[in-house]
Scaffold this active site. Sequence first.
Site, PDB file in Angstrom:
ATOM      1  N   LYS A  12      34.919  37.843  40.239  1.00 60.21           N
ATOM      2  CA  LYS A  12      35.189  36.410  40.259  1.00 60.21           C
ATOM      3  C   LYS A  12      36.339  36.061  39.743  1.00 60.21           C
ATOM      4  CE  LYS A  12      34.498  35.693  35.967  1.00 60.21           C
ATOM      5  NZ  LYS A  12      35.855  35.033  34.997  1.00 60.21           N
TER       6      LYS A  12
ATOM      7  N   ASP B 293      27.942  36.114  32.360  1.00 57.74           N
ATOM      8  CA  ASP B 293      28.466  36.139  33.742  1.00 57.74           C
ATOM      9  C   ASP B 293      27.859  37.016  34.605  1.00 57.74           C
ATOM     10  OD1 ASP B 293      30.248  34.266  32.840  1.00 57.74           O
ATOM     11  OD2 ASP B 293      32.020  35.813  32.838  1.00 57.74           O
TER      12      ASP B 293
END
Length: 295
Positions: free
Chosen positions: A10, A136
């Site tokens: 990401k 995350d």
Amino acid sequence: MTIRVRVPAKVNLHLGVGPLRTDGYHEVATVFCAVSLYDDIVAESSETLRLTVDGEGAHLPTDQGNLAYRAASLLASETGVKPEVSLHIHKQIPVAAGLAGGSADAAGTLLACNELWKTGLTVDELAGLASTLGSDVAFPLYGGVALGAGRGEILTPVAADVDLRLVLAISHQGLSTPAVYAELDRLRGDAATTESASDPEGIVAALRRGDVGAVAELLCNDMQSASLSLRHTLANVLELGGGASGLVSGSGPTIFFLARSADEEHHLVAALAPHCRRTLVVTAPVPGAQLSYTP
Ligand code: C5P
């Protein structure tokens, strides 16, 4: 049986960092975006929990020191099965790069082991476990674009109508996320516990209406000053982008540039390549962790 999972890295198109909380985490308001750079996880039945890694992470720990190993242990203990799996991770996501590679491996491992052990948790239940492993870790299970609140683990999908092409400048050396947060607090001084996070509302609206020009204008990372403070050379890399919008990804040191045309993409790759370990061109957003079987 062999289970294979491909899981994306990401970038944060927006990373607003608010106050340091009493639990040591910072309140964030972030926009995660999954990109077409992947780690591949192979899970096979085994008598014990074993982990091997090759590619970008060949030097990583293969025991409790590895988040993927902890992910397999956690799923086993939560579901009451024995942690019997041989895991192999082929890493293409650079380590300590601000691209959430370790989180991706943990998320992919949860999905792979859930399938191998037939533990039957839903993706949302896996995300609940993921968020206890790291801030995350839940996002790569969903991919796409999502708003992250809390310490980053409270996710809301964003229906983004864009096809982005990003040029990533990968550094020779990684940066430690806790060290960058600590540097941000040092720079903020007395304001560290009161500072509010930059608001992602503008870029979220631009993503929804497919306005790539506005997305480029509105890229924002409240941590960038701290990453640059710890790694002065990153400022030069940002300047190499010329007119293209560039941003430190997460806590860095990877910098990504939004390429608006094929010409700009070629120009960026040529300008950046001599000044970083490697450049990668990725598309975004992409779906989250994907399963495949080999009987
Ligand atoms: O959640 P995760 O284990 O990935 O976080 C690693 C470290 O990064 C935390 O221990 C903390 O120092 C810092 N962090 C933070 N605020 C967040 C996320 C991470 O301060 N929202």
